[in-house]
Motif scaffolding. Structure first.
Motif, mmCIF file in Angstrom:
data_model
loop_
_atom_site.group_PDB
_atom_site.id
_atom_site.type_symbol
_atom_site.label_atom_id
_atom_site.label_comp_id
_atom_site.label_asym_id
_atom_site.label_seq_id
_atom_site.Cartn_x
_atom_site.Cartn_y
_atom_site.Cartn_z
ATOM 1 N N THR A 138 0.804 -1.222 0.000
ATOM 2 C CA THR A 138 0.000 0.000 0.000
ATOM 3 C C THR A 138 0.839 1.275 0.000
ATOM 4 N N GLY A 139 2.148 1.149 0.173
ATOM 5 C CA GLY A 139 3.005 2.334 0.216
ATOM 6 C C GLY A 139 3.122 3.020 -1.136
ATOM 7 N N ARG A 140 3.621 4.238 -1.099
ATOM 8 C CA ARG A 140 3.756 5.019 -2.333
ATOM 9 C C ARG A 140 4.827 4.403 -3.220
ATOM 10 N N GLU A 141 4.464 4.137 -4.459
ATOM 11 C CA GLU A 141 5.395 3.531 -5.399
ATOM 12 C C GLU A 141 6.426 4.549 -5.860
ATOM 13 N N THR A 142 7.648 4.085 -6.009
ATOM 14 C CA THR A 142 8.725 4.953 -6.450
ATOM 15 C C THR A 142 9.617 4.167 -7.405
ATOM 16 N N ALA A 143 10.746 4.752 -7.765
ATOM 17 C CA ALA A 143 11.689 4.064 -8.649
ATOM 18 C C ALA A 143 12.995 3.834 -7.907
ATOM 19 N N LEU A 144 13.678 2.750 -8.235
ATOM 20 C CA LEU A 144 14.998 2.519 -7.655
ATOM 21 C C LEU A 144 15.953 3.620 -8.101
ATOM 22 N N PRO A 145 16.813 4.088 -7.219
ATOM 23 C CA PRO A 145 17.811 5.084 -7.617
ATOM 24 C C PRO A 145 18.685 4.554 -8.752
ATOM 25 N N ASN A 146 19.097 5.433 -9.612
ATOM 26 C CA ASN A 146 19.943 5.051 -10.747
ATOM 27 C C ASN A 146 21.409 5.025 -10.317
ATOM 28 N N LEU A 147 21.688 4.217 -9.308
ATOM 29 C CA LEU A 147 23.028 4.105 -8.730
ATOM 30 C C LEU A 147 23.269 2.644 -8.369
ATOM 31 N N ASP A 148 24.519 2.301 -8.116
ATOM 32 C CA ASP A 148 24.812 0.974 -7.589
ATOM 33 C C ASP A 148 24.424 0.940 -6.115
ATOM 34 N N PRO A 149 23.671 -0.089 -5.680
ATOM 35 C CA PRO A 149 23.278 -0.155 -4.271
ATOM 36 C C PRO A 149 24.466 -0.447 -3.368
ATOM 37 N N MET A 150 24.367 -0.005 -2.118
ATOM 38 C CA MET A 150 25.396 -0.281 -1.129
ATOM 39 C C MET A 150 25.304 -1.726 -0.649
ATOM 40 N N ASP A 151 24.083 -2.218 -0.518
ATOM 41 C CA ASP A 151 23.830 -3.596 -0.089
ATOM 42 C C ASP A 151 22.573 -4.110 -0.765
ATOM 43 N N THR A 152 22.558 -5.394 -1.089
ATOM 44 C CA THR A 152 21.350 -6.028 -1.628
ATOM 45 C C THR A 152 21.173 -7.398 -0.986
ATOM 46 N N TYR A 153 19.903 -7.771 -0.779
ATOM 47 C CA TYR A 153 19.557 -9.090 -0.263
ATOM 48 C C TYR A 153 18.290 -9.561 -0.967
ATOM 49 N N GLU A 154 18.090 -10.851 -0.921
ATOM 50 C CA GLU A 154 16.842 -11.432 -1.397
ATOM 51 C C GLU A 154 16.036 -11.813 -0.161
ATOM 52 N N LEU A 155 14.803 -11.312 -0.083
ATOM 53 C CA LEU A 155 13.937 -11.654 1.042
ATOM 54 C C LEU A 155 12.976 -12.748 0.590
#
Length: 205
Positions: A138-155
């Motif tokens: 239900t949260g406001r939809e946005t776009a991923l930043p156009n940068l390399d992420p600092m950390d990523t995980y699969e939930l």
């Protein structure tokens, strides 16, 4: 000559193995076997089998073997060879896939890795899991930043309502925020620090 004989024997072995499996054909977006009245759809990439069992069917056009998912009816659910989050689940055309909310997750496995994913933390706070699902849906939809992420995980969300399935969302931290992302729907929501204590503090301990 020896190489030719070995290649021939390997070919005969593969042919023999595939001949013992249910043969599937592709038609109108489905894998089917008319004689057995089977028709499977490919599930979106955010669905993953918890485990993979015995080989059951074979789609010869792309040399793909499909496997049973333990605890399910093989006429209802099948899976590709287990390749972690990249594994495709196939489901009978008469089944409606559950939404993340309908799966009633009781745990989230925070995983790292690509081909074979490794769980580094298990989140078992059901109130927190419910809050996170509500925030994502239900949260406001946005776009991923156009940068390399600092950390990523699969939930990997999991519950006893659908014990044979995981529902995967990607967790990505950037300097400007933390986001959950659905690779299938492309939905992306900023979630703040709601999981910070679990994802970092518990792992570091």
């Amino acid at each position: 000559m020896k190489k030719c004989i070995c290649a021939l024997l390997a070919s005969l072995f593969l042919t023999s193995c595939s001949a013992s499996l249910v043969n599937l054909k592709y038609k109108d977006g489905q894998l089917i076997n008319k004689r057995l009245d089977l028709a499977y759809n490919a599930a979106p990439v955010n669905y993953e089998p918890v485990s993979v069992g015995k080989a059951y069917a074979y789609y010869g056009e792309i040399d793909m073997t499909l496997y049973e998912i333990p605890g399910t009816d093989k006429k209802q659910w099948l899976s590709q060879e287990n390749m972690g989050s990249g594994t495709t689940v196939f489901y009978n055309e008469n089944i409606e896939l559950p939404t993340l909310y309908e799966m009633q997750p009781e745990n989230i496995y925070v995983c790292t890795g690509e081909g074979v994913t490794i769980s580094v933390v298990t989140i078992d706070d059901e109130a927190l899991i419910g809050e996170l699902i509500t925030l994502f849906e239900t949260g406001r939809e946005t776009a991923l930043p156009n940068l390399d992420p600092m950390d990523t995980y699969e939930l990997k969300f999991h519950g006893e309502e659908y014990p044979h399935l995981y529902y995967n969302l990607s967790y990505a931290e950037y300097s400007r925020g933390i986001f959950l992302y659905d690779r299938h729907s492309k939905r992306c929501v900023e979630i703040g620090d709601i999981l910070e204590e679990w994802v970092y503090n518990e792992w570091e301990e």
